[in-house]
Write a protein that holds these residues in place. Structure first.
Motif, PDB file in Angstrom:
ATOM      1  N   THR A  17       0.852  -1.195   0.000  1.00 37.34           N
ATOM      2  CA  THR A  17       0.000   0.000   0.000  1.00 37.34           C
ATOM      3  C   THR A  17       0.885   1.241   0.000  1.00 37.34           C
ATOM      4  O   THR A  17       1.870   1.310   0.725  1.00 37.34           O
ATOM      5  CB  THR A  17      -0.901   0.008   1.241  1.00 37.34           C
ATOM      6  OG1 THR A  17      -1.711  -1.159   1.228  1.00 37.34           O
ATOM      7  CG2 THR A  17      -1.781   1.239   1.287  1.00 37.34           C
ATOM      8  N   HIS A  77      -6.076   8.408 -12.633  1.00 35.14           N
ATOM      9  CA  HIS A  77      -5.844   9.155 -11.388  1.00 35.14           C
ATOM     10  C   HIS A  77      -7.168   9.558 -10.732  1.00 35.14           C
ATOM     11  O   HIS A  77      -8.060  10.094 -11.401  1.00 35.14           O
ATOM     12  CB  HIS A  77      -5.018  10.416 -11.688  1.00 35.14           C
ATOM     13  CG  HIS A  77      -4.373  11.002 -10.475  1.00 35.14           C
ATOM     14  ND1 HIS A  77      -5.093  11.704  -9.527  1.00 35.14           N
ATOM     15  CD2 HIS A  77      -3.084  11.000 -10.045  1.00 35.14           C
ATOM     16  CE1 HIS A  77      -4.273  12.109  -8.573  1.00 35.14           C
ATOM     17  NE2 HIS A  77      -3.049  11.699  -8.865  1.00 35.14           N
ATOM     18  N   VAL A 519      -3.453  10.559   0.690  1.00 32.74           N
ATOM     19  CA  VAL A 519      -3.937   9.615  -0.331  1.00 32.74           C
ATOM     20  C   VAL A 519      -3.357   8.249  -0.017  1.00 32.74           C
ATOM     21  O   VAL A 519      -2.143   8.058  -0.051  1.00 32.74           O
ATOM     22  CB  VAL A 519      -3.531  10.058  -1.757  1.00 32.74           C
ATOM     23  CG1 VAL A 519      -4.019   9.047  -2.785  1.00 32.74           C
ATOM     24  CG2 VAL A 519      -4.082  11.441  -2.074  1.00 32.74           C
ATOM     25  N   SER A 521      -3.354   4.434  -1.186  1.00 29.29           N
ATOM     26  CA  SER A 521      -3.705   3.564  -2.312  1.00 29.29           C
ATOM     27  C   SER A 521      -3.389   2.126  -1.956  1.00 29.29           C
ATOM     28  O   SER A 521      -2.237   1.789  -1.677  1.00 29.29           O
ATOM     29  CB  SER A 521      -2.908   3.955  -3.558  1.00 29.29           C
ATOM     30  OG  SER A 521      -3.058   5.321  -3.813  1.00 29.29           O
ATOM     31  N   SER A 522      -4.418   1.289  -1.972  1.00 32.03           N
ATOM     32  CA  SER A 522      -4.201  -0.134  -1.702  1.00 32.03           C
ATOM     33  C   SER A 522      -3.473  -0.771  -2.861  1.00 32.03           C
ATOM     34  O   SER A 522      -3.637  -0.378  -4.010  1.00 32.03           O
ATOM     35  CB  SER A 522      -5.545  -0.846  -1.506  1.00 32.03           C
ATOM     36  OG  SER A 522      -6.186  -0.353  -0.366  1.00 32.03           O
TER      37      SER A 522
END
Length: 547
Positions: A17, A77, A519, A521-522
Motif C-alpha cells: 500500500t 488518477h 492519499v 492507495s491499496s
C-alpha cells in the motif's frame, strides 16, 4: 503505514500500500486535475481545435465536445476522475459549458497552488472559494437578461452559440432553426422541455444539408408484411400494447386429442380467435397499427387484406412519443379499443434511407414529439453533428424553462472577476486572498478564447476589462474581429444556467481536491493465501526454460 511501539513497528495496512501525505498529496492531486483541464482547454470557443481519440479497439472519435473527450479518455488518477464528474454533471444538467466548467476548476486549483505556497491553509482557501461562488451566483443573477420562449430569433442565437466551434458550424443556420422549432413543438405549457421527446435518428448518406425535421415520429422499423400499403394518407393510428396472436393459457394445460378431426377443429378454433382479434382492430376504423408486442402471421394476413399498415415490436419509448405526436391513446386490451383512442397523422409512409427501411409518421397536427433525421457523408461527421445538436437542444430547452440568458465571449467571467475583486476588498483576513484568487481564475475563459484564436491574450484581457470598468457589462471577445465587442448585439448569448452550473460544479470539485491531505492507495490484490505467487506460473528458477 506503520506505528512504533517500544521500537517494534506495527503494520496496519497491507503490504504494497502506498501513501502520500500533506503537500505531496495536494501537489499530486492538483497536478492531475490541471492536466485534465489543460487537455480540453484548447477546444474552448468558436476557434477551438478538435481532438482525435482512439480506444483500445481502434475505434476513432473526432470531437471538440468537452464531455465526450473526457468520457472517451482512459483516466486512472482519482483526482482526474473527479474532474470528469464535473463534465458529466454539466452535460446532464445543461448540455453545454462542459469545457468551461473543467477549465475553471483547473484554474481555481492553479490559483490555490500559489496560496498554498504562501502558507495559506487549504480550509481558508476552501471557505473563500465557497463565499466567492455564492457571490458569483448573485452577480450572475444581476446581469442576466430576460427572454421570452416566443422570441425565436433569440433562441436561435442561443443555439448558434452552442454549435459555434463544433464540426456542425458550417450548417448552423439550418440546424438552429430546426432545433428551435423542435423544442418549441414539444414544450409543455409550464415551459418544461424533455428532449427525449425529440427522436434523433442517424443515417449515413447524402449531405448534412439533407438533415430534416419531421413533425411526428420516425421509427427504425418496417411493415410487418410486404403486402401492406407503403403509404397511408390521413392516417387513423391505433397504438396497441397487446399481442395480436393466439392467447396461451396462464397455467399449464394439457389437451388430449384422439381423432384427426379434433386436431383440425382445435386449429380452426385457434385461427378463428386470431381472426376475431384482427376484426376488432379493423372495426375500430384504424388504418395504421403500431403494436408494442407481436402480430401473428394469420393476423397479418387479415390486416393486409383490410389495407392496414401494421408495425410490430415497437419500443415502449417510441410508443409514448407516438402517442404525444399523434394524439392517440395507448390501448392495453384489444377488447377495449374505441374510435376515440385513435390518433391522426397526415402521412404514414415506409421510406428507404441508406438502404434501410424506416417508418415515417409525418404531418401531425400540433405534435408533442418530433424527429430529426441526421444525414452526412460518414459516421464521424454524423456523430459530431449529433453532439452539436444535443448541446443546442439542451441549451434552448434550458432557456425556454428558465427564461434567462447572459452574454457570451467571456463577458460574464470578466464581470465576475471585476465585481469579485471589489467584494474581496470588503472582506478582511486571509479569506480575502482566496476570493481574489477566485476572481483571477475567472479570467481564464476570455484568456483561453484569445489563445485558441491565435490572438494576444494579455492585450485583449486588458481591453475587455477596460470596457467592463466603463460599465459595458455585455462586452466580450469577438474572436473573428480580434477585439472587444458587445456580445448581446453580436448575438453571442448563452443560458444563465450554463454559467451558474459551471461555477458551482467547478468550485465544489476544486474545494474537494484542496481538502485532501492524505492519499492511501491499496496494492493490487494478490493471489489468495496458499495460492499461486503474484508472479504466477511464469516465474521459474534461473536456468529453467533456457533452451
Amino acid at each position: 503505514m506503520s506505528q512504533q511501539l517500544g521500537g517494534q513497528p506495527i503494520i496496519i495496512l497491507r503490504e504494497g500500500t502506498t501513501r502520500n501525505r500533506g503537500e505531496e498529496a495536494q501537489a499530486s492531486n492538483i497536478a492531475a486535475a490541471k492536466a485534465v483541464a489543460t487537455a480540453v482547454r484548447s477546444t474552448l470557443g468558436p476557434k477551438g481545435m478538435d481532438k482525435m481519440l482512439i480506444d483500445g479497439m481502434g475505434d476513432i472519435v473526432i470531437t471538440n465536445d468537452g464531455a465526450t473527450i473526457l468520457k472517451e479518455m482512459d483516466i486512472e488518477h482519482p483526482a482526474a476522475k473527479m474532474m470528469i464528474e464535473i463534465a458529466k454533471t454539466q452535460d446532464d444538467e445543461v448540455g453545454d459549458g462542459t469545457t468551461s466548467a473543467v477549465v475553471i476548476a483547473g484554474e481555481l486549483l492553479k490559483q490555490a497552488e500559489g496560496l498554498l505556497q504562501s502558507h495559506v491553509h487549504p480550509t481558508v482557501i476552501a471557505e473563500g472559494y465557497r463565499q466567492a461562488a455564492v457571490k458569483s451566483q448573485e452577480i450572475l443573477a444581476g446581469i442576466a437578461i430576460a427572454v421570452q420562449p416566443a422570441d425565436t430569433a433569440m433562441l436561435e442565437k442561443v443555439a448558434e452559440t452552442a454549435i459555434s466551434g463544433k464540426g456542425a458550424e458550417a450548417y448552423k443556420k439550418l440546424l438552429c432553426a430546426m432545433v428551435v422549432k423542435a423544442v418549441s413543438s414539444i414544450a409543455d405549457p409550464d415551459g418544461t422541455v424533455d428532449i427525449k421527446h425529440i427522436n434523433v435518428q442517424k443515417k449515413v448518406g447524402g449531405a448534412v444539408e439533407d438533415t430534416v425535421l419531421i413533425e411526428g415520429m420516425v421509427l427504425d422499423k418496417e411493415r410487418a408484411n410486404p403486402g401492406m400499403p407503403k403509404k397511408v394518407k390521413d392516417a387513423k393510428i391505433l397504438l396497441l400494447n397487446a399481442a395480436v396472436e393466439f392467447k396461451k393459457t396462464e397455467v399449464s394445460a394439457e389437451i388430449n386429442i384422439s381423432r384427426p378431426e379434433q386436431l383440425q377443429a382445435f386449429l380452426d378454433e385457434e385461427a378463428q380467435m386470431v381472426h376475431a382479434l384482427a376484426e376488432k382492430i379493423i372495426a375500430s376504423g384504424a388504418t395504421v397499427l403500431f403494436c408494442q408486442k407481436g402480430i401473428d402471421d394469420l393476423a397479418q394476413h387479415y390486416l393486409t387484406k383490410a389495407g392496414i399498415l401494421a408495425v410490430r415490436r415497437v419500443k415502449k419509448s417510441d410508443m409514448e412519443n407516438l402517442a404525444r405526436a399523434t394524439g392517440a391513446a395507448l390501448v392495453n386490451s384489444i377488447d377495449a379499443i374505441s374510435p376515440s383512442d385513435l390518433g391522426t397523422a397526415g402521412l404514414v409512409e415506409e421510406k428507404k434511407f441508406s438502404g434501410e427501411e424506416m417508418i415515417m409518421v409525418a404531418q401531425c397536427k400540433n405534435p408533442k414529439a418530433v424527429s430529426i433525421i441526421i444525414r452526412g457523408g460518414s459516421d464521424h461527421v454524423i456523430d459530431e453533428i449529433e453532439r452539436a445538436l444535443h448541446d443546442a437542444l439542451m441549451v434552448v430547452s434550458v432557456v425556454v424553462k428558465d427564461k434567462k440568458i447572459v452574454a457570451g465571449g467571456g463577458a460574464p467571467e470578466t464581470e465576475l472577476a471585476l465585481q469579485l475583486r471589489h467584494y474581496a476588498s470588503t472582506i478582511g483576513g486571509r479569506i480575502q486572498l482566496a476570493i481574489e484568487a477566485f476572481a483571477s481564475a475567472m479570467d481564464v475563459i476570455p484568456r483561453a478564447l484569445a489563445e485558441n484564436a491565435g490572438l494576444d491574450p494579455i492585450n485583449l484581457l486588458v481591453a475587455i476589462r477596460a470596457e467592463h470598468e466603463s460599465g459595458h457589462r455585455t462586452f466580450g471577445l469577438d474572436v473573428y474581429a480580434g477585439k472587444p465587442v458587445d456580445m448581446l448585439k453580436a448575438g453571442v448569448v448563452e443560458p444563465l444556467r450554463v454559467k451558474t452550473q459551471a461555477i458551482t460544479s467547478a468550485t465544489e470539485a476544486a474545494v474537494m481536491i484542496l481538502r485532501i491531505d492524505d492519499v492511501i492507495s491499496s496494492s493490487k490484490s494478490s493471489a489468495p493465501h496458499g495460492g499461486m505467487p503474484p508472479g504466477g506460473m511464469g516465474q521459474m528458477p534461473p536456468g529453467m526454460g533456457d533452451y
